[in-house]
Each structure stands twice: as C-alpha cells, then as structure tokens.
Design an enzyme around this catalytic site. Sequence first.
Site, PDB file in Angstrom:
ATOM      1  N   LYS B  78       0.873  -1.177   0.000  1.00 45.17           N
ATOM      2  CA  LYS B  78       0.000   0.000   0.000  1.00 45.17           C
ATOM      3  C   LYS B  78       0.909   1.225   0.000  1.00 45.17           C
ATOM      4  O   LYS B  78       1.932   1.242   0.696  1.00 45.17           O
ATOM      5  CB  LYS B  78      -0.889  -0.032   1.256  1.00 45.17           C
ATOM      6  CG  LYS B  78      -1.901   1.104   1.348  1.00 45.17           C
ATOM      7  CD  LYS B  78      -2.798   0.942   2.592  1.00 45.17           C
ATOM      8  CE  LYS B  78      -3.866   2.036   2.670  1.00 45.17           C
ATOM      9  NZ  LYS B  78      -4.739   1.866   3.855  1.00 45.17           N
ATOM     10  N   SER B 153      -9.722   2.041   3.004  1.00 47.81           N
ATOM     11  CA  SER B 153      -8.797   2.776   2.169  1.00 47.81           C
ATOM     12  C   SER B 153      -7.798   1.899   1.413  1.00 47.81           C
ATOM     13  O   SER B 153      -7.197   2.363   0.448  1.00 47.81           O
ATOM     14  CB  SER B 153      -8.022   3.774   3.024  1.00 47.81           C
ATOM     15  OG  SER B 153      -7.183   3.108   3.944  1.00 47.81           O
ATOM     16  N   SER B 177      -9.967  -0.304   7.189  1.00 50.82           N
ATOM     17  CA  SER B 177      -9.357  -0.129   5.875  1.00 50.82           C
ATOM     18  C   SER B 177      -8.668  -1.362   5.290  1.00 50.82           C
ATOM     19  O   SER B 177      -8.312  -1.360   4.118  1.00 50.82           O
ATOM     20  CB  SER B 177      -8.355   1.024   5.902  1.00 50.82           C
ATOM     21  OG  SER B 177      -9.039   2.250   5.878  1.00 50.82           O
TER      22      SER B 177
END
Lengths: 477, 490, 95
Positions: B78, B153, B177
Amino acid sequence: MDWEVVIGLEVHAQLNTATKIFCGCSTAFGAEPNSHTCPVCLAMPGALPVLNAAAVDKAIALGLAIGAQLNRKSIFARKNYFYPDLPKGYQISQYELPVVGQGQLMVQMADGTEKVIGVTRAHLEEDAGKSLHEAFVGQSGIDLNRAGTPLLEIVSEPDMRSSAEAVAYLKKLHALVRYLEICDGNMQEGSFRCDANVSLRRPGAPFGTRAEIKNLNSFRFLEKAIEYEILRQKDILESGGSIVQETRLYDANRDETRSMRSKEEANDYRYFPDPDLLPLVLDEARIEKVRQGLPELPDAKRARFMDQYQLSAYDAGVLTASRDLADYFEVVADGVEGKLAANWVMGDLLGALNKAGIEIQECPVPADKLRLLVQRIEDKTISGKIAKDIFEEIFHQGGEVDAIIDSRGLRQITDVTAIAVMVDAIISANPQQVAGYRAGKDKLLGFFVGQVMKASQGKANPDQVNALLLERLQKPD
Amino acid sequence: MDLHHLSLRQLREGLHNKDFSALELTETLLQRIRALNPQLNAFITVTEAAALESATQADARLAKGEAGALLGLPMAHKDIFCTADLPTTCGSKMLENFVAPYSATVVERLAAAGMVMLGKLNMDEFAMGSSNETSYFGPVRNPWNVDMVPGGSSGGSAAAVAAGLVPVATGTDTGGSIRQPAALCGITGIKPTYGRVSRYGMIAFASSLDQGGPMARSAEDCALLLDAMAAHDPRDSTSHPAAASDFLRGLDRPLQGLRVGVPEEFFGEGLDPEVAAAVQSGIDQLAKQGASIQSIRLPNNPHAVSTYYVLAPAEASSNLSRFDGVRYTHRSQAVENLDDLYRKSRYEGFGAEVRRRILVGTYVLSAGYYDAYYLKAQQVRSLIREDFRRAFAEVDVIVGPTTPSPAFGLGAKNADPISMYLADIYTIAVNLAGIPALSLPCGFTRSGLPIGMQLMGDYFADDLLLNVAHRYQQETDWHLARPTLQAGEA
Amino acid sequence: MAFDQDAVRRTAHLARMALPQEEVPAVAGQLEKIMTMVEALRAIPTEGVMPMAHPLDLEQALRPDQIANADQRQRLMASAPAAEHGLFLVPKVIE
C-alpha cells in the site's frame, strides 16, 4: 503609593545529552546546517519518536536536587502550531502531567538573607530549529539541527519580588544545572534561556495582569528587562491604564521590551496526549540509580566549605557558585591553609580570569600549580608579593613555580647577616627618617621596610626585616 | 499454469521445484499488471526495474539453497509505507513528487525475507475513505464489477490481490481499511492486534488506531505474510515487546469447542439482507465444524462511529500538520508570504475529504471543545473496550458481518460523507479497542458481489482468528472464486 | 449545534487551510452534519470512566543515548521544494 512586583521565571535548559530527545541524531552545536537530522527530527512521513533515556535521567536529577515530587507517571502531549522551525507542526512537550512536580530552590541574596523560591514543575520537551534571515533576500533559511534537542522547562512559582531576587534565582538554577552536569549552561548559545512573567500589584492585592518577556539570554538582560518592565507597567497603571496580557521581547540594544503581537493571535495550541508515545513511568530503581549518582549540591557544599575550611558564608558562597570553581578551590586548599587558599582563588585567580574574560574551566593555571605557589609562601620560600608576580607570569606565559623561583633567583633571603647588611645600609642612608622615627613617628617603620624590600628586590623575608629594623632603630648611635 | 492464481505455498513449491524462477514469476505478474491495471487502477507506481532486480537476487539466493518461506515471492505495498528512493504518495497530491529517504520497518522486513515488491498500491488519500475514491490518483475499480468501488482505504491492495496482480499485499487499517475492502473484493485480510506490526515508516493517519496487516486470497497466506511483518520494533514506541509470534503453528487446530459469540448489535437495522444471510450461513458452517454459537451484546458498539469521528480526525489533524510545504511536500506557486505558503499549499495539496477531517479534528481539539468532544470520546472508547473485555470472558471469537452492504457503485456515496462513514459501522470498534479482526469471504450476492464475514478476537488472539479462518477455508471454497477480467477493457 | 461559517473560518485558520469563501457554506454544512452525528456522545453517561488514550497498557520504552545517525542531508533534502546551502527556504519569517 507603592507597587509590588511579582515575578515568575520559565527557564529552558537544554539537556546535554549526546543525542536528541526522540531520535539518534547528535546534539552537537555548530554543525553544518541540517547535517544533524534524520527522518524523525525532519518530521518525514511515517517517522516516529522514541524517548532518550538520558534525558529522563537528567530530569530526574533536577527533580531530586530541588526536593521535588517525581511523578511516577507522566504524559507527553502535542502542542500544535505552525512555524517553519517546528517540522511536525507540533512540539512534543508535557502538559497535564509533567515528569517533575512541585519543588523548591533556596537563593542567597547579596545582603546575606535567604529566600525560598517555589518551583511549580519541570517538564521534558523538544527544542525547535532555527530560522536564519541574514543570507537570503526576502527568504529565511531553516536549519533543523537544533530541532529535537531535549529541553527541561523549569517553571517557578511567582515568588520573586524584585529583579535582584529573579537574578539570584536564575543564577542559583544555572549553578545547579551545571553542578548536576545536565546542561552546559551556555547562555550565549542558548543552552540556558529564560522567560520572565512580570506583573505589578498593590501589596496584599491579588496578582495583576502579567506580561511575558522572552529572549532573556543573560543575567544582566533579565535584570534590565524586569526593571524596564516595572517602569512601563507602573506608568500605565498610574495613568489609569491597564496591562495587556501579552508576550514581549527584550531588545538589548535599545534596553526596552516590545510587544510581539504577531505571535499572539489565535493562540490555541490544541494540546492532547501524543498517541505516538506511551506514558513515561519512573520506577524506584531508576530514581535510586540517579540519586546515587548525584554530586554534592551547592547548599551542602557551601555549608561544608564553611565548616571544613573555616570560611565565611560569603566566601563559601562565592567559591561554591559553580562546581568548577569549587572543585578548583578544593584542589588548591588541599594541603594549605583554607583562608589563604580562598583569598588566592577569589582574589588573584578570579581577578585574572575576569580581566582576561575567560571561565574557570579554561583557566591557564592548573589548580595544583596554584597550590604549589601558595605552599611556597607558607614554607617561606617566597614572599606573598613575589608569589603574585609569579602567578601573573604563569597565568600569561605558563611555566613551573619552582623553576621560575630558581632561575630568576626569587628565593626569599632568610640569611640574617645578609638582611642585616641591607638594613644597616638603609639606616645609614636615611638619617633624617631615623631621627624622625626615634622622635616617635612610628609610622616611619613602614618606610624602612619598604626600602629594604626594594633593595632586596622583594626577596628579603619581611618578618626578619621587621624584627631587625625594630632592633637597629632602637639602638642609639 | 496460471501463476497469478496460486497461493504463496504453491508459488514457493514452484520456485523450489524449479517449475519457474522468481524472475519468470515476476515478469508474468508485471505483464498481468500492465494488462489489467489500466482498468483497475490498483497501482499508483509499478516498480518494474527494482522488481526485476530483486527477483534476480532472489533467484541467486534460491540457487544457493536458501529456503526462506517468502524468498522470491511477489507482493506489493500500500502506498502508505515509505519505500527508500522510490515514490511514496499516500494517495495524495501533497506527496506527488515525494521520494522517501528511508523505508518503513515493514518494507525492510519483507525485503529482507526476499520478497519481490512489484509496486505501490492505490489507496484513499492518507487512508481517509471507504471507497478508494478520495485518491488523488483516481479511484480503484472492483475486479468483480468495475462499476463498483473496491472499498477503502486499502482498495488498491484488495483489488490487486483479488485480480491476481499480486498474491499478497500489505494494507493498513484505522477503522476498517483492511477488512472492508477485503470483504468488498472477496479476499482475506487481517487487522492485527495494535502493536503487532511496526508503524515506523507507515504514514500516520490516527496513531492510536492505525495498524498494518496482510491482505491475501487465503488465511494461510495472511498468516505467512503476518509472520514476516509482525515483530517488535524499537523505532516504534507503540510496538509491543511480544509482537512477534508463530502464526502458522496453530493454523490447523480443529474448531471443536470453539466458543463463538454473535453480537446482536451487528444484525440490526441497516444490514443488507443478502449480507445477513451469507454471514449467517458462515456462522452455521462454523457450528458444523464444531463451534458452539451464542448470542452476545456489545451495547456500546453503536457509539463507535461517533467516537471514531472525534478521535481519528483529532489525531489526524495533528499528524498531517507536517505536510506544510516546507521540507518535502507540494508547495503552492502562488505564495507571497509564510502564511500563504502554509494555507495555500495545504489547501491545494489535500483533497476535500482530508481537508474535512483535518477541520473536524482541529475543531474538536480547540479551546472550549476538548472536554466535550475529545475527552468524552476517550471515555466512550473505554466503554467500547470494556464491552469486548466482557464478551471475551465468555467467548473466544466474535463473528459478524464485515460491512453492512456489498460493494456499492462508484460515486454512490460521495454526496454525503456520513453515508460513507457508516460503511465502517462494524469495523471501527475493533480499532478503538485495539483488538485483532479478520475478514474472509463467506458468499456472494445474487449479482455476483463478494460478501465478507468478520472474526474478532481478544488482544493477541490473531493466531486464533487465522486458525478459525483457515479451517473454515478448508471446508468452503468462497475464497477460491476468482473474478473474470479481460485485458483491455476500460 | 450550529457549525456556522465563522467557525469554519476560525478552524481553517488554525489548520492553516486557505478555504476559498465560496466553499465555506458547503463545508459548514458538512461539518455541521458530522458534528451532529458526534453530538450523540454527549448523552452517554461516562461519569468516573477513565479516558482511554491508547489501546496498549504499556509504558514508554527508553532509547540509549547513543548517536545512531550519520549525516544524510542530501538524501533527506532531495524532495525539498526550495533549498539552498543546506537550508530549507521559506518566505521571510517575521518575528
């Protein structure tokens, strides 16, 4: 009508750790800009703080030295504001629960009185970087080497009632942090900085509105800024005005304080516990370890000096004002008479240092050398006056005590025959003064002593000269 | 062989049997990323050169007989994890041109294990969002239906894993997330116990809630990755001394006697009936495997969203102050003075959702409001933790839906921030308490969208959650379903 | 509660955010909604409840006071929007 001034001080002492409070960067002063930085102290994304053990121990040392309550659990909080020298946009500090709680400091005033000044708290926090304005047009350069240097902010109670008390407190605290070896105390480089909260009130009335004066980086500036502030506030109050609570800057060049309104607007620091740091917990073992390592503190040392070396309170106070001076004195006094050692250290030595503008740590005459010099007076190898000359020479050019005495033939003349020859010569050469003395002008003895000493280039033993003169001058011709 | 569908264990076997090399594997996946990323937008940066180089190094280590569990296996991070000398954007214009000068601990650990990083994955800006639509680099699309959001997210991570662009990826979870996008994309993801995975170098959103974790196509792959991620890190003061653990050892323990609690609060109003039914059948499956099921109460769970929207923005407002235009971020061009530099750079550099949360956080911490909001929320946070404490005295695992609905359409919740915030209604309490939780696939809607089931455990029961999920996946094949994707579709 | 436009401007100032005037009403509306949601917390009885700052009941670990970082200025300043002579540049700071 009288006004009473009420003063409280906030002192920022940079702790002399090797590394910053939350990262492993060096705290050394004077490096290339931004060369002592890392992701943590530059507030790079994702970087996190880890607390320096030495900073904690130094805070504990101060707490113990002022008899303070040490909070077993203290909390780091964020003080949020934007400034280019504050890379994270917040300063990590301690707010509601500081590491050091209530303590006190005893200060000695010049008139010999003592006063206890309360210390409200002392907390750990990080220093900011520096903005440099000179080198660039319309721009400032930001150097973050200092950002993250550990600070101990020591906040006093509003217990001081004159600029003299404030200076005495600050000097005492300054001596204390240096005794404890937790701060180098260098005020020029900003290692020890002071803000003063000053207000006026009628005696017995509640506290008045205070102004906070920043940028006080010497004892003299503290005194002058407070004196200026007293006059300023008095003028306002007596002409019916009221004091605005604000931050003021002391301008040493113009010897005045002026408002820093620009920094004041919307002062909302939004303190909250820093979620990147956990509660700081002090256990007994850690505190005990710091306690074991504490040096003898100024008050205890002063009392010991009075007792051990038979010194007056004043002399002991001067000699213990700094740990380096006290240590120096104790080397000199080891083996010679205490009062004589004190006179030499406080008189000739401090005088010479003062004249040369250097500190005791940089003294060119090592303490054991001064001790030898004083011993040579005590064992009558040289006179006190010769000793002063030798001291001056060593102070400025260096050299060894005995070597100077021998090579320059300064050894005291104690041979009675040799002294008698000189005494007789002086008596013969000054018949008028001899007549005067014998007619009762006793003071003239000093003249004869002086003449003999001069003739001997200061080397004749003064006691023997005295004795011989008394003997010869009484003999009728 | 379709390398992109294989598990880490299968890939490792392939490498050891010399069916393919790490370089071939890397090239295959890079090829797939080139083909499919244009329609998914899962990657912000593909680090092709670095990937080929580390694959070559991994092959050399394999040739020397090294046998690390993750050696030569591909992954992606990420884009919230700092990667030295490579772009790290956090999904924001603010960091569009930022090249990280150092690597996050997690990045270092996975690199040291010999994993091959293929790139940096798209995400909601600064991890603030539940649909991956707040990214400055554009929304990510759900591989099961490209008109749908992947969740957020960690939407890029979930989409990339689901689409077979990488077998595993890292994510972070502040309020759901990892779990919410895992549920919406039909993969498995675990938010470990707070303190398991180092936050050093992981760009902070809300420090007391953020936790990194693995996202994969099975619980076993999550366990393998977490094994390498979890460790005590002296550079993170909030890293737990007992962070490391063996997450593989207990994977196969039978579920006989497992006490499962089902919280009433997770099955009330607002839960999509198809999701409710799938999760119920997941619970039935656990019962079939020997677990005993009981109803429990988490009475303060309904307050979790409100609590979170005080605490997370408060921490974020302060954490994001460092993005000020001075040292490494976007700097506005139209700057006349210092105040301009701050105000304009921060307005231009942050997107609307991030700005909104910074404002909320600034407000709740400001003078006069701190006690009413911040302190109050911290007290309610205590109550929420107490709920879990009481529950875990009676049960080993709490099970419920991960999300109230399956993936929603792109743009569907953009007009009303609150409706977006409610997408995390079941995941947030876990972050407030700091306990571990895992999402795994448990079914599909009639329209073919994946549904996630959430397992919550007590502090440091991460291994138990992985064990339950793994056993479940031994008996079910929801996690084996793959979306159909064709290259070139936009 | 009313999250008015003044509150937005005040907060935007604290957060150093140049919110254009035309955005203020919409932002005020959104913040008002969020704060209304948050407002529900006020009704929860919390007397005597310890505020929870952190999930970990641990103490702060301490780092030994040893220099761990070498000079890495060039690398650290590589992304700086304006720098000269090893300094970050900003418009003049007025004290």
